[in-house]
Design a protein around this motif. Structure first.
Motif, PDB file in Angstrom:
ATOM      1  N   GLY A  68       0.826  -1.202   0.000  1.00 59.29           N
ATOM      2  CA  GLY A  68       0.000   0.000   0.000  1.00 59.29           C
ATOM      3  C   GLY A  68       0.862   1.254   0.000  1.00 59.29           C
ATOM      4  O   GLY A  68       0.577   2.227  -0.702  1.00 59.29           O
ATOM      5  N   TRP A  69       1.938   1.221   0.777  1.00 56.15           N
ATOM      6  CA  TRP A  69       2.861   2.359   0.793  1.00 56.15           C
ATOM      7  C   TRP A  69       3.587   2.481  -0.545  1.00 56.15           C
ATOM      8  O   TRP A  69       3.794   3.576  -1.051  1.00 56.15           O
ATOM      9  N   VAL A  70       3.956   1.344  -1.131  1.00 53.58           N
ATOM     10  CA  VAL A  70       4.601   1.360  -2.446  1.00 53.58           C
ATOM     11  C   VAL A  70       3.660   1.998  -3.474  1.00 53.58           C
ATOM     12  O   VAL A  70       4.076   2.845  -4.270  1.00 53.58           O
ATOM     13  N   VAL A  73       3.307   5.908  -2.784  1.00 56.35           N
ATOM     14  CA  VAL A  73       4.469   6.691  -3.203  1.00 56.35           C
ATOM     15  C   VAL A  73       4.584   6.716  -4.717  1.00 56.35           C
ATOM     16  O   VAL A  73       4.826   7.773  -5.307  1.00 56.35           O
ATOM     17  N   SER A  74       4.397   5.585  -5.373  1.00 56.23           N
ATOM     18  CA  SER A  74       4.562   5.566  -6.824  1.00 56.23           C
ATOM     19  C   SER A  74       3.488   6.392  -7.528  1.00 56.23           C
ATOM     20  O   SER A  74       3.799   7.129  -8.473  1.00 56.23           O
ATOM     21  N   VAL A  75       2.256   6.326  -7.082  1.00 60.86           N
ATOM     22  CA  VAL A  75       1.187   7.113  -7.700  1.00 60.86           C
ATOM     23  C   VAL A  75       1.389   8.600  -7.428  1.00 60.86           C
ATOM     24  O   VAL A  75       1.304   9.440  -8.338  1.00 60.86           O
ATOM     25  N   THR A  76       1.678   8.952  -6.174  1.00 65.91           N
ATOM     26  CA  THR A  76       1.867  10.358  -5.818  1.00 65.91           C
ATOM     27  C   THR A  76       3.066  10.959  -6.532  1.00 65.91           C
ATOM     28  O   THR A  76       2.996  12.065  -7.075  1.00 65.91           O
ATOM     29  N   TYR A 115      11.138   7.199  -2.331  1.00 65.20           N
ATOM     30  CA  TYR A 115      11.276   6.106  -3.297  1.00 65.20           C
ATOM     31  C   TYR A 115      12.322   5.084  -2.854  1.00 65.20           C
ATOM     32  O   TYR A 115      12.197   3.898  -3.167  1.00 65.20           O
ATOM     33  N   PHE A 116      13.343   5.519  -2.129  1.00 65.40           N
ATOM     34  CA  PHE A 116      14.309   4.559  -1.600  1.00 65.40           C
ATOM     35  C   PHE A 116      13.615   3.622  -0.614  1.00 65.40           C
ATOM     36  O   PHE A 116      13.825   2.406  -0.642  1.00 65.40           O
ATOM     37  N   GLY A 117      12.771   4.166   0.248  1.00 60.46           N
ATOM     38  CA  GLY A 117      11.986   3.333   1.159  1.00 60.46           C
ATOM     39  C   GLY A 117      11.032   2.426   0.412  1.00 60.46           C
ATOM     40  O   GLY A 117      10.830   1.266   0.791  1.00 60.46           O
ATOM     41  N   LEU A 121      10.860  -1.652   0.605  1.00 60.24           N
ATOM     42  CA  LEU A 121       9.637  -2.388   0.951  1.00 60.24           C
ATOM     43  C   LEU A 121       9.241  -3.358  -0.155  1.00 60.24           C
ATOM     44  O   LEU A 121       8.802  -4.485   0.121  1.00 60.24           O
ATOM     45  N   GLN A 122       9.383  -2.940  -1.408  1.00 61.00           N
ATOM     46  CA  GLN A 122       9.047  -3.837  -2.513  1.00 61.00           C
ATOM     47  C   GLN A 122      10.016  -5.007  -2.573  1.00 61.00           C
ATOM     48  O   GLN A 122       9.625  -6.145  -2.821  1.00 61.00           O
TER      49      GLN A 122
END
Length: 185
Positions: A68-70, A73-76, A115-117, A121-122
């Protein structure tokens, strides 16, 4: 004796604009932004970030908290980069009086950290491929079947998402470096 009006009268402060010139924006406006390294990196950030978004959305998202966090961040970051590129593409930066070099650095540095985080996570989600997580109880013979967290297809999608998240992180890191050089000139 001095009159109250003339006693200790201070001269007015100097005009600040005469001593501090407006910041120089080194990124061009219009289509010329696409001919710079920064413009190319922003386009790569949008493209690779959209790929991360699509690949994570294609999985069944087995770990909603991590992925969900991935996705967030990617969408935002994808939409923010599109807006940032449009500001320079349509010459809005000439109409808005702020220090664009500083904003460019702060934006790319913040997104680089996020994005590093996201990449970590991914990658952590991908590493849980063989972790026995899902359990099914078979009603026919009353036995428990243990399945891995990610199916082979989801594992392959997760590997691709991790690779593209790393590539996007590298692009944001390069943009941050270029923005810092422009800001400190």
């Amino acid at each position: 004796m001095m009159s109250a009006r003339g006693a200790g009268a201070m001269p007015p402060p100097p005009n600040a604009t005469a001593f501090y010139p407006p910041p120089r924006v080194t990124l061009p406006s219009g289509v010329e932004i696409l001919r710079t390294y920064s413009g190319a990196f922003i386009c790569l950030e949008i493209l690779l970030g959209a790929l991360v978004w699509i690949l994570v959305a294609a999985t069944k998202i087995p770990l909603p908290l991590l992925q969900g966090w991935v996705m967030f961040v990617s969408v935002t970051a994808c939409f923010a980069s599109i807006i940032f590129l449009c500001v320079f593409l349509f010459s809005y930066r000439e109409r808005i009086a702020i220090d664009w070099n500083r904003l460019d650095f702060l934006y790319h540095a913040a997104i680089f950290v996020f994005y590093f985080g996201t990449f970590l996570l991914q990658a952590a989600t991908t590493s849980l491929h063989s972790h026995p997580f899902r359990m099914k109880v078979s009603p026919l013979n009353n036995c428990t079947i243990v399945e891995p967290l990610l199916s082979n297809h989801e594992y392959n999608l997760s590997i691709a998402a991790s690779i593209f998240a790393f590539a996007t992180t590298v692009c944001y890191g390069c943009s941050t470096t270029l923005a810092l050089r422009r800001w400190k000139l």
